[in-house]
Design an enzyme around this catalytic site. Structure first.
Site, PDB file in Angstrom:
ATOM      1  N   LEU A 123      75.336   7.653  69.327  1.00 33.98           N
ATOM      2  CA  LEU A 123      75.443   8.933  68.635  1.00 33.98           C
ATOM      3  C   LEU A 123      76.325   9.844  69.484  1.00 33.98           C
ATOM      4  O   LEU A 123      76.273   9.804  70.715  1.00 33.98           O
ATOM      5  CB  LEU A 123      74.063   9.579  68.463  1.00 33.98           C
ATOM      6  N   ASP A 124      77.125  10.670  68.827  1.00 33.93           N
ATOM      7  CA  ASP A 124      77.949  11.626  69.557  1.00 33.93           C
ATOM      8  C   ASP A 124      77.059  12.546  70.386  1.00 33.93           C
ATOM      9  O   ASP A 124      75.862  12.697  70.115  1.00 33.93           O
ATOM     10  CB  ASP A 124      78.781  12.473  68.587  1.00 33.93           C
ATOM     11  N   VAL A 125      77.665  13.191  71.374  1.00 29.43           N
ATOM     12  CA  VAL A 125      76.911  14.124  72.224  1.00 29.43           C
ATOM     13  C   VAL A 125      76.210  15.188  71.375  1.00 29.43           C
ATOM     14  O   VAL A 125      75.058  15.552  71.631  1.00 29.43           O
ATOM     15  CB  VAL A 125      77.853  14.784  73.258  1.00 29.43           C
ATOM     16  N   LEU A 126      76.890  15.687  70.344  1.00 28.53           N
ATOM     17  CA  LEU A 126      76.297  16.708  69.473  1.00 28.53           C
ATOM     18  C   LEU A 126      75.326  16.121  68.451  1.00 28.53           C
ATOM     19  O   LEU A 126      74.631  16.866  67.756  1.00 28.53           O
ATOM     20  CB  LEU A 126      77.392  17.483  68.742  1.00 28.53           C
ATOM     21  N   GLY A 127      75.282  14.794  68.359  1.00 27.78           N
ATOM     22  CA  GLY A 127      74.409  14.149  67.382  1.00 27.78           C
ATOM     23  C   GLY A 127      72.955  14.118  67.833  1.00 27.78           C
ATOM     24  O   GLY A 127      72.649  14.128  69.030  1.00 27.78           O
TER      25      GLY A 127
END
Length: 288
Positions: free
Chosen positions: A39-43
Site C-alpha cells: 500500500l502507498d505511504v498514504l494508503g
C-alpha cells in the site's frame, strides 16, 4: 519455534508497508516476512503480512482481486495524483453526484490503464518514482486491468466523493481518479484510499499495530488458507515430489481429474498445493 503463516494488519496512514513488515517481523521474531501487495505511504487498511514459509505465497496471491474505499476530489490535480504531490492544474468545473454516478459505470470491465509517473513501476530496473523525483523523463506503458464494480457511496462536499472500487490486481486507484476526471472534462486527485479486501482476506479480520504489540492477534495457518481435498503422502512419495519428481495419479488414492488441486501433507507437515497435469501430480504451490 519457527513462525509460518499470515497475519492481517490494518495499516495506518503515513507509514510505508515495508517498515510495517519489518516491525511485525521483529515483534514476532519471525525468520522471514513479506506482504501480499504493498500500500502507498498514504494508503490505509488491509495489509496481509506473510511469515516464514508464508512468504512463498506472494506469486500465488499476486493476481488476486482487491476492494478499496477511496475519496476523489475533482477540479484539481497534482503531479503524483494524490496529496503527496504539488498542484499542477485546476479549474472551476463542478461535478454533480448524478454525473459521477453515470460516468463511473463506463469504467466497469477490462481496459488499458496508464500507471502514475510516481509509482513503483520498474523502468530498466529503476522505480518510476525515483526517476521522476530525479527530474528524468519517465516513459510507462499501459497495462490491462479490470474493474469489476465501482460505486459512488457518498458526496462529502462540493466536488468531493467517496467511492468503492472492486478491481483486479495491478489497478492504480490514482490513475482511475485521473481517468474518470478526464471523462468529466475536469481534473481529479485522490485524497485517501483504504483497502478493505485482498483476495479472501477482509479488513474486519485485521489487527492494528498496537494490537500486535500487545499480543492481541491471530496468525492464520497456511493449510487453512485453501479449501481443497487433502492428500497424505508417504515418506517415499514426499521425497520424490520434493525432489521435483511428478507422482503418478493412478497410484494415489485420489480422484485424478485433470486440473484438480489438492493440499499436500507429508512427514514434514503441510507441503503446499498439488495439481493434476496429464495424469501426474506436481506442485502448484510449494511451501517447503
Amino acid at each position: 519455534m519457527a513462525i509460518n503463516g499470515v497475519i492481517l494488519l490494518n495499516k495506518e496512514r503515513n507509514v510505508s508497508s515495508n517498515k510495517l513488515v519489518n516491525k511485525v517481523k521483529y515483534l514476532l521474531k519471525a525468520d522471514k516476512a513479506g506482504h501480499l501487495g504493498t500500500l502507498d505511504v498514504l494508503g490505509e487498511g488491509l495489509l496481509p503480512i506473510t511469515l516464514g514459509k508464508g512468504t512463498r505465497l506472494f506469486e500465488y496471491y499476486l493476481n488476486k482481486d482487491k476492494i478499496y474505499k477511496t475519496v476523489f476530489k475533482f477540479g484539481q490535480t497534482t503531479d503524483t495524483l494524490d496529496l503527496e504531490g504539488e498542484v499542477t492544474q485546476s479549474n472551476d468545473i463542478v461535478v454533480t453526484l448524478d454525473e459521477l454516478t453515470q460516468v463511473v459505470q463506463t469504467f466497469i470491465g477490462k481496459q488499458d490503464q496508464m500507471p502514475p509517473i510516481y509509482s513503483a513501476k520498474k523502468i530498466n530496473g529503476q522505480k518510476a518514482y525515483d526517476l521522476a523525483r530525479a527530474g528524468q523523463r519517465v516513459e510507462l506503458k499501459p497495462k490491462e486491468i479490470e474493474i469489476y464494480n465501482i460505486s459512488v457511496l457518498n458526496q462529502l462536499e462540493q466536488n468531493t466523493f467517496e467511492l468503492e472500487v472492486h478491481c483486479s490486481s495491478g489497478t492504480y486507484i490514482r490513475s482511475l481518479c485521473r481517468d474518470i476526471a478526464t471523462k468529466l472534462s475536469t481534473y481529479g486527485v485522490m485524497l485517501s484510499i483504504t483497502r478493505t479486501k485482498c483476495g479472501d482476506f477482509k479488513i474486519k479480520d485485521s489487527y492494528s499495530l498496537t494490537d500486535i504489540e500487545n499480543g492481541i492477534f491471530k496468525i492464520i495457518e497456511l493449510d487453512t488458507l485453501f479449501d481443497y481435498e487433502c492428500i497424505k503422502l508417504n515418506k517415499e512419495d514426499e521425497l520424490k515430489i520434493l525432489n521435483g519428481v511428478y507422482l503418478s495419479a493412478s497410484k494415489l488414492d485420489i480422484n485424478a481429474v485433470e486440473g484438480a488441486t489438492f493440499k499436500l501433507f507429508g512427514l514434514q507437515g503441510f507441503l503446499g498445493l498439488g495439481i493434476i497435469n496429464q495424469g501426474k501430480l506436481k506442485f502448484l504451490l510449494r511451501l517447503i
